[in-house]
Design a protein around this motif. Structure first.
Motif, PDB file in Angstrom:
ATOM      1  N   LEU A 285       0.805  -1.222   0.000  1.00 40.19           N
ATOM      2  CA  LEU A 285       0.000   0.000   0.000  1.00 40.19           C
ATOM      3  C   LEU A 285       0.838   1.273   0.000  1.00 40.19           C
ATOM      4  O   LEU A 285       0.517   2.244  -0.699  1.00 40.19           O
ATOM      5  CB  LEU A 285      -0.913  -0.007   1.234  1.00 40.19           C
ATOM      6  CG  LEU A 285      -1.887   1.158   1.390  1.00 40.19           C
ATOM      7  CD1 LEU A 285      -2.966   1.094   0.320  1.00 40.19           C
ATOM      8  CD2 LEU A 285      -2.525   1.140   2.779  1.00 40.19           C
ATOM      9  N   VAL A 286       1.922   1.286   0.776  1.00 42.45           N
ATOM     10  CA  VAL A 286       2.664   2.525   1.037  1.00 42.45           C
ATOM     11  C   VAL A 286       3.929   2.599   0.185  1.00 42.45           C
ATOM     12  O   VAL A 286       4.696   1.640   0.114  1.00 42.45           O
ATOM     13  CB  VAL A 286       3.025   2.633   2.537  1.00 42.45           C
ATOM     14  CG1 VAL A 286       3.775   3.931   2.801  1.00 42.45           C
ATOM     15  CG2 VAL A 286       1.779   2.549   3.406  1.00 42.45           C
ATOM     16  N   LEU A 327       5.790   5.350  10.836  1.00 40.42           N
ATOM     17  CA  LEU A 327       5.699   6.107   9.586  1.00 40.42           C
ATOM     18  C   LEU A 327       4.807   5.371   8.583  1.00 40.42           C
ATOM     19  O   LEU A 327       3.901   5.959   7.981  1.00 40.42           O
ATOM     20  CB  LEU A 327       7.106   6.302   9.005  1.00 40.42           C
ATOM     21  CG  LEU A 327       7.191   6.972   7.639  1.00 40.42           C
ATOM     22  CD1 LEU A 327       7.099   8.482   7.809  1.00 40.42           C
ATOM     23  CD2 LEU A 327       8.493   6.615   6.933  1.00 40.42           C
ATOM     24  N   LEU A 328       5.074   4.087   8.406  1.00 42.62           N
ATOM     25  CA  LEU A 328       4.278   3.292   7.470  1.00 42.62           C
ATOM     26  C   LEU A 328       2.817   3.219   7.925  1.00 42.62           C
ATOM     27  O   LEU A 328       1.891   3.309   7.111  1.00 42.62           O
ATOM     28  CB  LEU A 328       4.860   1.884   7.361  1.00 42.62           C
ATOM     29  CG  LEU A 328       6.199   1.762   6.633  1.00 42.62           C
ATOM     30  CD1 LEU A 328       6.791   0.377   6.836  1.00 42.62           C
ATOM     31  CD2 LEU A 328       6.043   2.052   5.154  1.00 42.62           C
ATOM     32  N   TYR A 344       1.311   7.529  -0.782  1.00 41.85           N
ATOM     33  CA  TYR A 344       2.710   7.950  -0.860  1.00 41.85           C
ATOM     34  C   TYR A 344       3.023   8.702   0.425  1.00 41.85           C
ATOM     35  O   TYR A 344       2.253   9.562   0.853  1.00 41.85           O
ATOM     36  CB  TYR A 344       2.945   8.852  -2.072  1.00 41.85           C
ATOM     37  CG  TYR A 344       4.408   9.010  -2.416  1.00 41.85           C
ATOM     38  CD1 TYR A 344       5.018   8.154  -3.324  1.00 41.85           C
ATOM     39  CD2 TYR A 344       5.187  10.000  -1.814  1.00 41.85           C
ATOM     40  CE1 TYR A 344       6.369   8.271  -3.643  1.00 41.85           C
ATOM     41  CE2 TYR A 344       6.535  10.123  -2.111  1.00 41.85           C
ATOM     42  CZ  TYR A 344       7.121   9.260  -3.028  1.00 41.85           C
ATOM     43  OH  TYR A 344       8.465   9.378  -3.326  1.00 41.85           O
ATOM     44  N   VAL A 345       4.135   8.356   1.045  1.00 43.28           N
ATOM     45  CA  VAL A 345       4.466   8.920   2.356  1.00 43.28           C
ATOM     46  C   VAL A 345       4.623  10.443   2.276  1.00 43.28           C
ATOM     47  O   VAL A 345       5.023  10.990   1.243  1.00 43.28           O
ATOM     48  CB  VAL A 345       5.750   8.246   2.896  1.00 43.28           C
ATOM     49  CG1 VAL A 345       6.983   8.746   2.172  1.00 43.28           C
ATOM     50  CG2 VAL A 345       5.878   8.431   4.391  1.00 43.28           C
ATOM     51  N   ARG A 346       4.293  11.126   3.366  1.00 37.85           N
ATOM     52  CA  ARG A 346       4.396  12.590   3.450  1.00 37.85           C
ATOM     53  C   ARG A 346       5.280  12.971   4.629  1.00 37.85           C
ATOM     54  O   ARG A 346       5.507  12.169   5.538  1.00 37.85           O
ATOM     55  CB  ARG A 346       3.011  13.213   3.633  1.00 37.85           C
ATOM     56  CG  ARG A 346       2.033  12.884   2.528  1.00 37.85           C
ATOM     57  CD  ARG A 346       0.637  13.437   2.842  1.00 37.85           C
ATOM     58  NE  ARG A 346      -0.351  13.004   1.854  1.00 37.85           N
ATOM     59  CZ  ARG A 346      -1.657  13.222   1.963  1.00 37.85           C
ATOM     60  NH1 ARG A 346      -2.140  13.873   3.032  1.00 37.85           N
ATOM     61  NH2 ARG A 346      -2.492  12.799   1.030  1.00 37.85           N
ATOM     62  N   ASN A 455       3.960  11.932  -7.241  1.00 39.44           N
ATOM     63  CA  ASN A 455       3.855  12.007  -5.785  1.00 39.44           C
ATOM     64  C   ASN A 455       5.175  12.386  -5.126  1.00 39.44           C
ATOM     65  O   ASN A 455       5.182  13.033  -4.076  1.00 39.44           O
ATOM     66  CB  ASN A 455       3.384  10.662  -5.231  1.00 39.44           C
ATOM     67  CG  ASN A 455       1.918  10.396  -5.545  1.00 39.44           C
ATOM     68  OD1 ASN A 455       1.120  11.325  -5.595  1.00 39.44           O
ATOM     69  ND2 ASN A 455       1.573   9.134  -5.768  1.00 39.44           N
ATOM     70  N   GLU A 456       6.288  11.971  -5.712  1.00 41.58           N
ATOM     71  CA  GLU A 456       7.585  12.348  -5.145  1.00 41.58           C
ATOM     72  C   GLU A 456       7.770  13.860  -5.217  1.00 41.58           C
ATOM     73  O   GLU A 456       8.313  14.479  -4.299  1.00 41.58           O
ATOM     74  CB  GLU A 456       8.713  11.641  -5.892  1.00 41.58           C
ATOM     75  CG  GLU A 456      10.079  11.914  -5.272  1.00 41.58           C
ATOM     76  CD  GLU A 456      11.216  11.268  -6.029  1.00 41.58           C
ATOM     77  OE1 GLU A 456      12.367  11.389  -5.556  1.00 41.58           O
ATOM     78  OE2 GLU A 456      10.981  10.658  -7.098  1.00 41.58           O
TER      79      GLU A 456
END
Length: 506
Positions: A285-286, A327-328, A344-346, A455-456
């Motif tokens: 997912l992440v 974080l995840l 996508y992580v922020r 997203n990056e």
């Protein structure tokens, strides 16, 4: 006579009597000689001796190998979270897969060098027909955490009145002894974790075992030349308030090896990735990037240098492992709440790992005054500040740059009174819309990080806002559900109302 060492494991189990064992060419060998022999074999074959132990390739691991080759008892000295126990546990891999023992012996007696009264009597009665068992290397490792309530009876043994009554034996008979953990570790590895926590009088009981290899129990004249590889772990003595390693015991431990924390972000990341418990559905997912992984590691580096954190206590690698897992989970939770099939992580997810940091740092008086939560925010802010300069120009120097200030469009827009709210759980479209409304922000990322797409790129846009705030170009205020970025001066003049923490600057 056949070569005993070349017999495969499945055929060893077919050897069931002392006579068969002798015919196979078995010769007794001490556990230290066994460790040394197998280490020599691994070194000659260029095999990895302590796999998964990162950052110690040029320091701790060579010291361990030298100590094993010297057949030394070992003390691993270092702060918490430095893989001391893991190293000790991996020494099991240097043992033979199986060794023969007298069947039914509680002291793992060598059939050719029996120690216990049970084994001596059994061999005297049955001679070459004495039954033999096989002990796997995993059964030859014993570990004990030193706590103040550990007794000599726990470690070494005591007379057992129930055994005496059951067997109808007088207390003068050595068969009434109930052996402790150390005698039962005969022919194996015995580890005592946090040795300074062991009471001094208990440490004294180890003197004879380490030097002369024998034990004494309540006046019994029992000489047991135990064959044990001792490994101790300890924090530096000035850290623990509970005790210290008594000097004569320290003198009897042959090699003291000093461990350390990772010396680079890269090594720290390898440890974190290896140790973190990440669920497969989170991996699916992440999506992450290298910057956020470095931010997690940088928090630990900042904590080890912080004036708020007790340096003598150390900052465990467990901080980064827990923070990475958090974080995840933060990104996963946001995707679940918004019904999104990818996340996508922020940077906001990174800031939500505060619970993983607050319990992992020991604060000095000044840190206690500030509060664990505030200290965690400060450490994260410093991590962002440090990592920001690796990917974007220094805002302080950019003001004087001849080619112009790349941040001017952004800071001028905020200076005109505009604000941006970046909410922790905002859906992807709302998150994207909030960042794109800042003029110059997308262009900044395109110029400084031209390879970033999708997203990056959005992550880097958010990262740029945080970086500018940490370099005092913008104001960053905490909301109940996220963060608000605005002009630095307006942030200074908008004082929070009494008792209201929601708009507090940090």
């Amino acid at each position: 006579m056949m070569d005993y060492r070349n017999i495969p494991a499945e055929k060893l189990h077919q050897i069931k009597t002392l006579g068969q064992l002798k015919a196979a060419g078995y010769q007794p060998e001490s556990v230290k000689q066994e460790l040394r022999r197998n280490l020599i074999g691994k070194l000659q074959q260029k095999e990895e001796v302590f796999p998964g132990i990162w950052g110690y390739e040029e320091t701790v691991i060579p010291d361990m190998q030298r100590a094993i080759l010297s057949m030394h008892h070992i003390n691993l000295l270092g702060l918490r979270g430095q893989a001391k126990t893991r190293i000790a546990r991996q020494m099991v891999d240097l043992l033979d897969e199986y060794i023969p023992v007298v069947a039914g012996s509680e002291l793992n007696d060598d059939p050719l060098q029996p120690l216990s009264r049970y084994a001596l009597d059994l061999i005297a009665e049955h001679e070459d027909d004495t039954p033999i068992g096989w002990m796997h290397r995993s059964e030859r490792y014993t570990e004990k955490l030193a706590t103040p309530d550990v007794s000599v009876a726990d470690l070494i043994g005591d007379a057992d009145p129930i055994k005496a009554a059951t067997l109808k034996l007088p207390y003068s008979d050595e068969r009434v002894i109930h052996f402790g953990l150390i005698p039962r570790s005969h022919r194996g590895i015995f580890v005592i974790n946090e040795l300074p926590d062991l009471q001094a009088r208990i440490q004294v009981a180890l003197f004879n075992i380490l030097q002369e290899g024998d034990i004494q129990i309540r006046g019994f004249k029992v000489r047991l030349p135990l064959d044990i590889q001792f490994v101790f772990t300890a924090n530096p003595e000035d850290y623990t308030n509970r005790g210290a390693i008594v000097t004569p015991l320290k003198d009897r431990i042959d090699s003291q090896i000093i461990t350390h924390y990772p010396k680079s972000l890269e090594v720290g990341r390898r440890i974190t990735q290896q140790e973190a418990h990440v669920k497969q559905e989170q991996c699916d997912l992440v999506q992450l990037n290298e910057i956020v992984r470095d931010l997690i590691e940088q928090v630990a580096f900042e904590a080890r240098e912080s004036e708020y954190v007790d340096a003598k206590s150390g900052v465990s690698a467990r901080l980064t492992i827990s923070a990475y897992e958090n974080l995840l989970s933060a990104a996963e939770r946001r995707a679940l709440l918004n019904g999104e099939d990818a996340a996508y992580v922020r940077v906001a997810d990174f800031l939500n790992t505060i619970p993983a940091v607050t319990g992992k740092v020991e604060l000095v008086y000044e840190g206690e005054q500030e509060g664990a939560g505030h200290v965690a925010q400060v450490l994260m802010g410093k991590a962002i500040r440090t990592e920001f300069l690796k990917h974007f120009p220094d805002p302080d120097k950019a003001k004087k740059a001849k080619e112009g200030n790349p941040y001017k469009t952004i800071t001028d827009w905020f200076g005109d009174g505009h604000t941006v709210d970046v909410l922790h759980d905002a859906p992807q479209e709302a998150y994207k819309k909030a960042l794109l409304k800042v003029p110059g922000l997308a262009e900044l990322v395109e110029k400084q990080q031209p390879k970033a797409k999708g997203n990056e790129k959005l992550f880097l846009m958010e990262f740029a806002l945080h970086g500018l705030a940490e370099h005092s170009q913008l104001s960053k205020n905490r909301l109940s559900t996220g963060l608000q970025f605005k002009d630095l001066l307006s942030g200074m003049f908008s004082m929070p109302s009494f008792g209201d923490d929601d708009d507090e600057d940090y």
